[in-house]
Design a protein around this motif. Structure first.
Motif, PDB file in Angstrom:
ATOM      1  N   ARG A 130       0.856  -1.177   0.000  1.00  0.00           N
ATOM      2  CA  ARG A 130       0.000   0.000   0.000  1.00  0.00           C
ATOM      3  C   ARG A 130       0.896   1.232   0.000  1.00  0.00           C
ATOM      4  O   ARG A 130       1.898   1.297   0.728  1.00  0.00           O
ATOM      5  CB  ARG A 130      -0.895   0.026   1.234  1.00  0.00           C
TER       6      ARG A 130
ATOM      7  N   ASP B 181       1.907   2.740   3.197  1.00  0.00           N
ATOM      8  CA  ASP B 181       2.770   1.982   4.102  1.00  0.00           C
ATOM      9  C   ASP B 181       4.248   2.058   3.741  1.00  0.00           C
ATOM     10  O   ASP B 181       5.095   1.594   4.522  1.00  0.00           O
ATOM     11  CB  ASP B 181       2.349   0.503   4.105  1.00  0.00           C
TER      12      ASP B 181
ATOM     13  N   CYS C  48       4.496  -4.082   6.009  1.00  0.00           N
ATOM     14  CA  CYS C  48       5.107  -4.485   4.738  1.00  0.00           C
ATOM     15  C   CYS C  48       5.811  -5.833   4.854  1.00  0.00           C
ATOM     16  O   CYS C  48       5.705  -6.682   3.963  1.00  0.00           O
ATOM     17  CB  CYS C  48       6.087  -3.412   4.265  1.00  0.00           C
TER      18      CYS C  48
ATOM     19  N   THR D 213       6.416  -0.836  -5.977  1.00  0.00           N
ATOM     20  CA  THR D 213       5.357   0.051  -5.506  1.00  0.00           C
ATOM     21  C   THR D 213       5.599   1.474  -5.984  1.00  0.00           C
ATOM     22  O   THR D 213       4.674   2.173  -6.415  1.00  0.00           O
ATOM     23  CB  THR D 213       5.298   0.029  -3.965  1.00  0.00           C
TER      24      THR D 213
ATOM     25  N   THR E  65      -1.860   3.970 -10.764  1.00  0.00           N
ATOM     26  CA  THR E  65      -1.357   2.676 -10.334  1.00  0.00           C
ATOM     27  C   THR E  65      -1.915   1.501 -11.126  1.00  0.00           C
ATOM     28  O   THR E  65      -1.267   0.460 -11.212  1.00  0.00           O
ATOM     29  CB  THR E  65      -1.663   2.454  -8.838  1.00  0.00           C
TER      30      THR E  65
ATOM     31  N   GLU F 251      -8.885   0.691  -8.724  1.00  0.00           N
ATOM     32  CA  GLU F 251      -8.475   1.016  -7.358  1.00  0.00           C
ATOM     33  C   GLU F 251      -8.599  -0.184  -6.435  1.00  0.00           C
ATOM     34  O   GLU F 251      -7.897  -0.284  -5.444  1.00  0.00           O
ATOM     35  CB  GLU F 251      -9.354   2.151  -6.813  1.00  0.00           C
TER      36      GLU F 251
END
Length: 533
Positions: A4, A7, A72, A185, A238, A528
């Motif tokens: 995420r 995070d 994580c 990420t 994303t 999403e």
């Protein structure tokens, strides 16, 4: 899967002269983290077989001292450690569970339905508290009170047990996986990534082919390749960024691309991320394997043949997924083209040319001993020369798909416990017939709270390939999703690229009927949210 965005640990600095905001992802560079990761692995090992409710989630936060880092790393450990709902056979043994199944009692839901039916028949739909023990003890001949009381709610989330998939991970593997996921990420939010072309006569052809296969727009100027991200209708980078990150990291791993930088969008801000030698050297393992362009044609012929094997009644329950997450160890990273899975089993498929397998098979062997991968070889190769410990099957030829089906059926035979429960099959059929079932309707049919629906549908992937669950919305089939996606595209085109959520909501309401979760459907269509597993 990537972390995420909220995070990831990062450092942000602003250049004094240009005012450009630079983002530095905080990779795990310090060797002092390795013993802590080892402690976390031992913690999970000692908790194997325990109920979910018996595990304290704050333990690892206290160990690492940083909630973001802990979340994580737990996500990385989840590659090996997962919660699994228990079956009747786990408590009663196969023989007694089979006897119950013959009476129509396959799982807790069937047992609850029997209890409700018996209460309606004998007590007008009510069992008094002081009569509960007698009622349950007499419910199923051969089961005592304690067994019935446990089996009734065996599918509750807090009743799931911790299990391990594959060998015990090492601390070095988890650290390597963390660093790869961190840079993945970051790149998922890239508006564009500018990377120097590698050395070699065919690197431009390779980069162009990989970008085209992943749907990435590419330009090359003065030896610098620019890979462009794509914003979706809700402004997120994303969704398309997952493709960009995969393509860029695979090309970086094989040396087709080199050092560079990326403009990354996080929230409403854009940051410059340096992809220099230090960052890439620490983020990516030394070796990388991905499907060569020369294998793609054979692979695209192989997949329909494998689907035909399934339609013929073979490999029941197995699902094929394109571009799964990479297999990472400290020795290297594999970017498989497909993963084929059933339940907790997931086998990754890596196509390779015969000549590449001859030269790098020995280097690939240490990874194959740690992660579940099958090499699909294209071209003339004597399978008798395969190094021990490496599974190699044919990619080309009319019997290639049948060969994989033979291997799966021989290695992972289907048992009684793998059969799709009748209640789940009925639910899937209802979703196909209606197009969609709202979350509230699922909760009513499953006799549980709405927040528990996702857990109850954990076996959905084994039961159907054309019906998916969207958390917050409900079940829907592929045809429904296609119609909903068409409405979104139509509304976006009508408004010159903008999305009027109010108008779209009215159209989706007409399609889905009464459903309070249209926002979750819209978020899923925009990328999403992902389907719940």
């Amino acid at each position: 899967m990537a972390f995420r965005v909220g995070d990831i640990r990062k450092t942000v600095r602003r250049d004094r002269g240009s005012g450009v905001r630079r983002l530095y992802p905080r990779l795990l560079r310090d060797e002092s983290i390795v013993p802590k990761v080892g402690i976390a692995i031992r913690f999970f090992e000692t908790k194997l077989g325990l109920l979910r409710r018996e595990l304290d989630p704050d333990t690892l936060i206290a160990l690492f001292g940083d909630p973001k880092l802990a979340r994580c790393l737990v996500g990385c450990l989840a590659r090996s450690y997962r919660y699994r709902a228990r079956r009747f056979a786990d408590l009663l043994g196969d023989e007694r569970a089979a006897a119950l199944a013959a009476r129509g009692l396959v799982g807790p839901r069937d047992l609850r339905a029997l209890a409700y039916a018996e209460a309606n028949r004998t007590g007008g739909g009510f069992v008094a508290p002081n009569d509960r023990a007698r009622f349950l003890a007499d419910l199923v001949p051969g089961l005592d009170l304690a067994e019935v009381d446990t089996l009734l709610w065996l599918d509750a989330p807090d009743q799931a047990i911790l299990t391990r998939v594959g060998p015990v991970p090492t601390a070095a593997e988890i650290v390597a996986l963390y660093n790869v996921r961190m840079i993945e990420t970051v790149l998922r939010g890239a508006r564009e990534a500018r990377l120097r072309l590698g050395v070699g006569g065919d690197v431009l052809t390779t980069v162009g082919a990989v970008c085209q296969r992943h749907g990435i727009r590419l330009t090359v100027t003065d030896g610098v390749a620019t890979l462009y991200g794509q914003q979706d209708s809700l402004g997120s980078w994303t969704r398309h960024g997952a493709r960009l990150a995969r393509a860029a990291l695979a090309l970086l791993g094989e040396g087709a691309l080199g050092l560079g930088e990326a403009d990354v969008q996080i929230g409403d801000e854009t940051f410059l991320v340096a992809l220099d030698a230090k960052t890439l050297g620490e983020a990516l393992p030394g070796r990388s394997w991905s499907a060569q362009a020369a294998t793609w044609e054979a692979l695209e012929a192989f997949v329909p043949a494998l689907v035909a094997e399934r339609r013929a009644g073979r490999i029941a329950g197995w699902r094929l997924k394109r571009w799964p997450e990479p297999l990472v160890t400290e020795r290297g990273v594999i970017w498989p083209e497909f993963a084929i899975g059933r339940g907790s089993i997931a086998i990754h498929l890596l196509p390779m040319r015969a000549e590449a397998l001859r030269t790098s098979g020995s280097a690939l062997l240490p990874l194959a001993e740690r992660v579940p991968v099958i090499v699909l070889v294209d071209g003339a190769y004597d399978l008798r020369q395969v190094p021990a410990g490496l599974t190699v099957l044919r990619l080309d030829g009319p019997a290639a798909a049948a060969g994989l089906a033979d291997y799966l059926e021989r290695t992972f035979p289907t048992g009684v416990a793998d059969a799709t429960p009748e209640w789940l099959g009925a639910l899937v059929d209802a979703a196909r017939a209606a197009g969609s079932l709202a979350e509230s309707e699922l909760a009513r049919r499953l006799d549980c709270a709405e927040e528990l629906v996702a857990g109850r549908l954990a076996a959905l992937e084994e039961a159907a390939t054309d019906v998916i669950y969207i958390d917050g919305f409900g079940l829907c089939d592929a045809a429904f999703l296609d119609r909903a996606r068409g409405l979104m595209d139509e509304e976006t085109a009508r408004n010159g690229g903008r999305l009027d959520l109010g108008t779209l909501g009215h159209k989706l309401r007409a399609l889905a009927g009464r459903n309070e979760g249209l926002h979750a459907l819209i978020a899923h269509l925009s990328g999403e949210l992902q389907p719940a597993a």
